[in-house]
Design a protein around this motif. Structure first.
Motif, PDB file in Angstrom:
ATOM      1  N   ASP A  78       0.821  -1.203   0.000  1.00 42.04           N
ATOM      2  CA  ASP A  78       0.000   0.000   0.000  1.00 42.04           C
ATOM      3  C   ASP A  78       0.856   1.254   0.000  1.00 42.04           C
ATOM      4  OD1 ASP A  78      -2.634  -1.272   0.258  1.00 42.04           O
ATOM      5  OD2 ASP A  78      -1.836  -1.959   2.170  1.00 42.04           O
ATOM      6  N   GLU A  79       2.085   1.132   0.456  1.00 36.37           N
ATOM      7  CA  GLU A  79       2.990   2.274   0.495  1.00 36.37           C
ATOM      8  C   GLU A  79       4.416   1.775   0.322  1.00 36.37           C
ATOM      9  OE1 GLU A  79       3.548   6.341   3.094  1.00 36.37           O
ATOM     10  OE2 GLU A  79       2.438   4.685   3.954  1.00 36.37           O
ATOM     11  N   VAL A  80       5.171   2.485  -0.506  1.00 38.64           N
ATOM     12  CA  VAL A  80       6.585   2.178  -0.727  1.00 38.64           C
ATOM     13  C   VAL A  80       7.356   3.461  -0.463  1.00 38.64           C
ATOM     14  CG1 VAL A  80       8.318   1.444  -2.406  1.00 38.64           C
ATOM     15  CG2 VAL A  80       6.026   0.443  -2.472  1.00 38.64           C
ATOM     16  N   VAL A  81       8.398   3.356   0.370  1.00 41.68           N
ATOM     17  CA  VAL A  81       9.139   4.529   0.804  1.00 41.68           C
ATOM     18  C   VAL A  81      10.628   4.306   0.578  1.00 41.68           C
ATOM     19  CG1 VAL A  81       9.681   5.970   2.805  1.00 41.68           C
ATOM     20  CG2 VAL A  81       7.420   4.981   2.588  1.00 41.68           C
ATOM     21  N   ASP A  82      11.318   5.321   0.106  1.00 40.44           N
ATOM     22  CA  ASP A  82      12.775   5.285   0.050  1.00 40.44           C
ATOM     23  C   ASP A  82      13.298   5.392   1.469  1.00 40.44           C
ATOM     24  OD1 ASP A  82      12.880   7.376  -2.885  1.00 40.44           O
ATOM     25  OD2 ASP A  82      12.966   5.207  -2.736  1.00 40.44           O
ATOM     26  N   GLY A  83      14.214   4.517   1.873  1.00 37.30           N
ATOM     27  CA  GLY A  83      14.779   4.536   3.213  1.00 37.30           C
ATOM     28  C   GLY A  83      13.995   3.671   4.178  1.00 37.30           C
ATOM     29  N   ASP A  84      14.224   3.869   5.478  1.00 37.33           N
ATOM     30  CA  ASP A  84      13.623   2.985   6.483  1.00 37.33           C
ATOM     31  C   ASP A  84      12.229   3.415   6.913  1.00 37.33           C
ATOM     32  OD1 ASP A  84      13.983   5.051   8.352  1.00 37.33           O
ATOM     33  OD2 ASP A  84      15.766   4.142   9.200  1.00 37.33           O
ATOM     34  N   GLY A  85      11.727   4.551   6.419  1.00 34.93           N
ATOM     35  CA  GLY A  85      10.375   4.988   6.742  1.00 34.93           C
ATOM     36  C   GLY A  85      10.167   5.243   8.223  1.00 34.93           C
ATOM     37  N   GLY A  86      11.238   5.551   8.929  1.00 38.89           N
ATOM     38  CA  GLY A  86      11.129   5.778  10.358  1.00 38.89           C
ATOM     39  C   GLY A  86      11.096   4.502  11.173  1.00 38.89           C
ATOM     40  N   LEU A  87      11.341   3.364  10.543  1.00 43.94           N
ATOM     41  CA  LEU A  87      11.269   2.059  11.191  1.00 43.94           C
ATOM     42  C   LEU A  87      12.571   1.282  11.007  1.00 43.94           C
ATOM     43  CD1 LEU A  87       7.756   1.214   9.770  1.00 43.94           C
ATOM     44  CD2 LEU A  87       8.241   1.941  12.111  1.00 43.94           C
ATOM     45  N   PRO A  88      13.676   1.784  11.546  1.00 39.70           N
ATOM     46  CA  PRO A  88      14.930   1.051  11.366  1.00 39.70           C
ATOM     47  C   PRO A  88      14.921  -0.249  12.147  1.00 39.70           C
ATOM     48  CG  PRO A  88      15.251   2.886  12.855  1.00 39.70           C
ATOM     49  CD  PRO A  88      13.844   2.989  12.338  1.00 39.70           C
ATOM     50  N   PRO A  89      15.312  -1.354  11.524  1.00 40.84           N
ATOM     51  CA  PRO A  89      15.364  -2.634  12.240  1.00 40.84           C
ATOM     52  C   PRO A  89      16.540  -2.670  13.200  1.00 40.84           C
ATOM     53  CG  PRO A  89      16.168  -2.907  10.019  1.00 40.84           C
ATOM     54  CD  PRO A  89      15.682  -1.491  10.126  1.00 40.84           C
ATOM     55  N   GLU A  90      16.398  -3.464  14.255  1.00 42.24           N
ATOM     56  CA  GLU A  90      17.503  -3.669  15.185  1.00 42.24           C
ATOM     57  C   GLU A  90      18.557  -4.495  14.464  1.00 42.24           C
ATOM     58  OE1 GLU A  90      18.289  -6.300  19.162  1.00 42.24           O
ATOM     59  OE2 GLU A  90      16.344  -5.338  18.951  1.00 42.24           O
ATOM     60  N   GLN A  91      19.790  -4.024  14.505  1.00 43.39           N
ATOM     61  CA  GLN A  91      20.858  -4.736  13.823  1.00 43.39           C
ATOM     62  C   GLN A  91      21.340  -5.911  14.665  1.00 43.39           C
ATOM     63  OE1 GLN A  91      21.907  -4.146  10.677  1.00 43.39           O
ATOM     64  NE2 GLN A  91      20.319  -2.599  10.568  1.00 43.39           N
ATOM     65  N   LEU A  92      21.521  -7.043  14.045  1.00 46.91           N
ATOM     66  CA  LEU A  92      22.082  -8.212  14.691  1.00 46.91           C
ATOM     67  C   LEU A  92      23.583  -8.250  14.420  1.00 46.91           C
ATOM     68  CD1 LEU A  92      19.450 -10.894  13.646  1.00 46.91           C
ATOM     69  CD2 LEU A  92      19.634  -9.732  15.840  1.00 46.91           C
ATOM     70  N   PRO A  93      24.347  -8.885  15.284  1.00 44.55           N
ATOM     71  CA  PRO A  93      25.780  -9.010  14.987  1.00 44.55           C
ATOM     72  C   PRO A  93      25.973  -9.857  13.734  1.00 44.55           C
ATOM     73  CG  PRO A  93      25.190 -10.269  16.951  1.00 44.55           C
ATOM     74  CD  PRO A  93      23.974  -9.506  16.535  1.00 44.55           C
ATOM     75  N   PRO A  94      27.064  -9.639  13.000  1.00 46.10           N
ATOM     76  CA  PRO A  94      27.307 -10.441  11.807  1.00 46.10           C
ATOM     77  C   PRO A  94      27.399 -11.924  12.138  1.00 46.10           C
ATOM     78  CG  PRO A  94      28.873  -8.631  11.951  1.00 46.10           C
ATOM     79  CD  PRO A  94      28.098  -8.652  13.236  1.00 46.10           C
ATOM     80  N   THR A  95      26.948 -12.745  11.220  1.00 49.07           N
ATOM     81  CA  THR A  95      27.008 -14.197  11.419  1.00 49.07           C
ATOM     82  C   THR A  95      28.331 -14.720  10.895  1.00 49.07           C
ATOM     83  OG1 THR A  95      25.937 -14.583   9.300  1.00 49.07           O
ATOM     84  CG2 THR A  95      24.513 -14.493  11.233  1.00 49.07           C
ATOM     85  N   VAL A  96      28.748 -15.820  11.438  1.00 49.99           N
ATOM     86  CA  VAL A  96      29.986 -16.457  10.999  1.00 49.99           C
ATOM     87  C   VAL A  96      29.602 -17.747  10.294  1.00 49.99           C
ATOM     88  CG1 VAL A  96      32.147 -17.486  11.729  1.00 49.99           C
ATOM     89  CG2 VAL A  96      31.256 -15.481  12.932  1.00 49.99           C
ATOM     90  N   GLN A  97      30.077 -17.902   9.069  1.00 50.86           N
ATOM     91  CA  GLN A  97      29.786 -19.110   8.316  1.00 50.86           C
ATOM     92  C   GLN A  97      30.990 -20.042   8.417  1.00 50.86           C
ATOM     93  OE1 GLN A  97      28.646 -18.075   4.371  1.00 50.86           O
ATOM     94  NE2 GLN A  97      26.805 -17.037   5.020  1.00 50.86           N
ATOM     95  N   VAL A  98      30.716 -21.312   8.710  1.00 53.26           N
ATOM     96  CA  VAL A  98      31.795 -22.297   8.790  1.00 53.26           C
ATOM     97  C   VAL A  98      31.561 -23.436   7.847  1.00 53.26           C
ATOM     98  CG1 VAL A  98      32.592 -21.818  11.105  1.00 53.26           C
ATOM     99  CG2 VAL A  98      30.627 -23.300  10.784  1.00 53.26           C
TER     100      VAL A  98
END
Length: 98
Positions: A78-98
């Protein structure tokens, strides 16, 4: 007869988008380019377990570039916005692939 597609509103980058609720439960996070950072966030904002907020990092910098909101949960944004639209997600630490 086929029906004409819905018009999608593109908002200003500084605009805050309205969601179905005030919660944010990430139903899916995906690292599409295997750099260890999330590129796609699919969230439920009203607690019904259905996705209604979709955010994408299209250039791999770890920040949201496009936010889409499906207020009526019909599968069409219904709505598309450039950027986070005021709703930035919580960043998780980077994952390590083994």
């Amino acid at each position: 007869m086929s029906q004409a597609p819905e018009t999608v509103h593109a908002a200003d980058a500084a605009e805050t988008v309205e969601t179905r609720g005030d919660e944010r439960v990430d139903l899916l996070r995906a690292d599409t380019n295997n750099d260890g950072r999330t590129d796609v966030w699919v969230a439920d904002t009203d607690g019904d377990g259905k996705p209604d907020l979709f955010q994408f990092d299209t250039d791999g910098d770890g920040k949201v570039d496009i936010t889409m909101v499906d207020l009526d949960e019909d599968g069409t944004p219904d709505e598309v916005v450039d950027g986070d639209g005021g709703l930035p997600p919580e960043q998780l630490p980077p994952t390590v692939q083994v």
